[in-house]
Design a protein around this motif. Structure first.
Motif, PDB file in Angstrom:
ATOM      1  N   GLY A 199     -16.562 -40.962  -2.192  1.00  0.00           N
ATOM      2  CA  GLY A 199     -16.692 -42.273  -1.550  1.00  0.00           C
ATOM      3  C   GLY A 199     -18.128 -42.601  -1.163  1.00  0.00           C
ATOM      4  O   GLY A 199     -19.006 -41.721  -1.145  1.00  0.00           O
ATOM      5  N   ARG A 200     -18.342 -43.844  -0.830  1.00  0.00           N
ATOM      6  CA  ARG A 200     -19.685 -44.281  -0.473  1.00  0.00           C
ATOM      7  C   ARG A 200     -20.095 -43.688   0.879  1.00  0.00           C
ATOM      8  O   ARG A 200     -19.344 -43.751   1.850  1.00  0.00           O
ATOM      9  N   GLN A 201     -21.277 -43.078   0.906  1.00  0.00           N
ATOM     10  CA  GLN A 201     -21.759 -42.413   2.110  1.00  0.00           C
ATOM     11  C   GLN A 201     -22.634 -43.362   2.931  1.00  0.00           C
ATOM     12  O   GLN A 201     -23.401 -44.155   2.380  1.00  0.00           O
ATOM     13  N   LYS A 202     -22.516 -43.227   4.251  1.00  0.00           N
ATOM     14  CA  LYS A 202     -23.354 -44.011   5.169  1.00  0.00           C
ATOM     15  C   LYS A 202     -24.538 -43.146   5.569  1.00  0.00           C
ATOM     16  O   LYS A 202     -24.459 -42.309   6.478  1.00  0.00           O
TER      17      LYS A 202
END
Length: 303
Positions: free
Chosen positions: A282-285
């Motif tokens: 998933g997209r990481q912050k």
């Protein structure tokens, strides 16, 4: 109690129930003998009958050479009559003892000269068998190319004729395929294919068996020219008697287990021939990523 009744009691599937395994080794053994999606090569047991001619002995020796190393041959005479009532009990006992699923029995009598009986077993119990008579025979010693045969063949099996005309020839075709089916390769190079077995069915119910070596020769294109050279043996059979399996037993014997689920996101590279797996993350912050602060990265305060 006679010897045949003792053997039938030992080999009867209902004489002893299968108990659940108590150890890990026992569980692995039951899994190894259970039905598998891709079965290993099956063994062939070659048996001499109570009276065998020299021609039948030569045929058995040539067929066992083509089946090596998955073949075992019994040199002693055995008084086995599989088509008689109760005659298959001793045959099942010998196949189970030698761990073989196929058998070839050779005998010679005045009523049925130069006789061969080919058959197979399911769960070490007779499934089906066919009786063939040797009409014409030309052995391996009569071919010069026989000296170049490999110890373990990977043959192609080619059928010529209407084998699907009736149930007997259809099952016989399936038996030949099952007998010489020793490998399960999805991708093969031309250099791996060294032999081809040609099995032909004629209108007079005779069957011929021929073995050819594959030669790759130069051609005008990038593909080689394929040439076939006979390496023997060359045998002509006449179809005599047969005993086919019942429909419910045949359905149970040919039932295949459910294939395991394929792994997702796993592909095979065609050039390198290895598996490549993809992992979706998933997209990481990154602004909220907690990292260890180093003293060397701290900004110096100037006065």
């Amino acid at each position: 109690m006679s010897i045949v009744e003792q053997i039938m009691n030992v080999t009867s599937p209902t004489s002893e129930k299968q108990r659940p395994p108590k150890s890990r080794k026992g569980k692995k053994h039951l899994e190894s003998i259970a039905p598998q999606w891709e079965e290993p090569p099956k063994g062939l047991l070659v048996i001499n009958g109570h009276q065998t001619s020299q021609q039948v002995k030569n045929v058995l020796a040539d067929l066992s050479r083509l089946k090596k190393p998955h073949c075992r041959q019994l040199r002693k005479k055995n008084n086995i009559l599989p088509f008689e009532t109760g005659g298959e009990a001793s045959l099942e006992f010998l196949c189970k003892k030698n761990d073989c699923s196929h058998f070839i029995l050779g005998n010679h009598t005045k009523k049925r000269p130069h006789n061969l009986i080919l058959g197979r077993l399911y769960d070490f119990h007779l499934l089906d068998m066919f009786e063939l008579g040797v009409v014409d025979y030309k052995g391996l010693d009569e071919f010069e190319m026989a000296k170049q045969l490999k110890s373990q063949l990977k043959p192609l099996v080619c059928f010529v004729g209407d084998f699907d005309s009736d149930d007997t020839t259809r099952k016989l075709k399936n038996l030949f395929l099952d007998l010489f089916h020793d490998f399960e390769d999805r991708q093969l190079s031309l250099e791996q294919l060294d032999n081809v077995f040609v099995i032909s069915l004629y209108h007079d119910r005779t069957i011929s068996f021929q073995n050819f070596m594959i030669r790759l020769k130069k051609s005008d294109t990038y593909l080689p020219r394929v040439a076939l050279e006979e390496a023997g043996p060359c045998i002509r059979f006449s179809l005599r008697r047969s005993r086919l399996a019942a429909d419910d037993l045949w359905k149970q014997a040919t039932k295949r287990p459910k294939q395991g689920k394929s792994k997702k996101n796993v592909t095979m590279q065609p050039i390198l021939g290895r598996q490549v797996g993809r992992i979706h993350v998933g997209r990481q912050k990154l602004d909220k990523l907690i990292i260890k602060k180093q003293r060397a990265l701290k900004s110096k305060e100037f006065e």
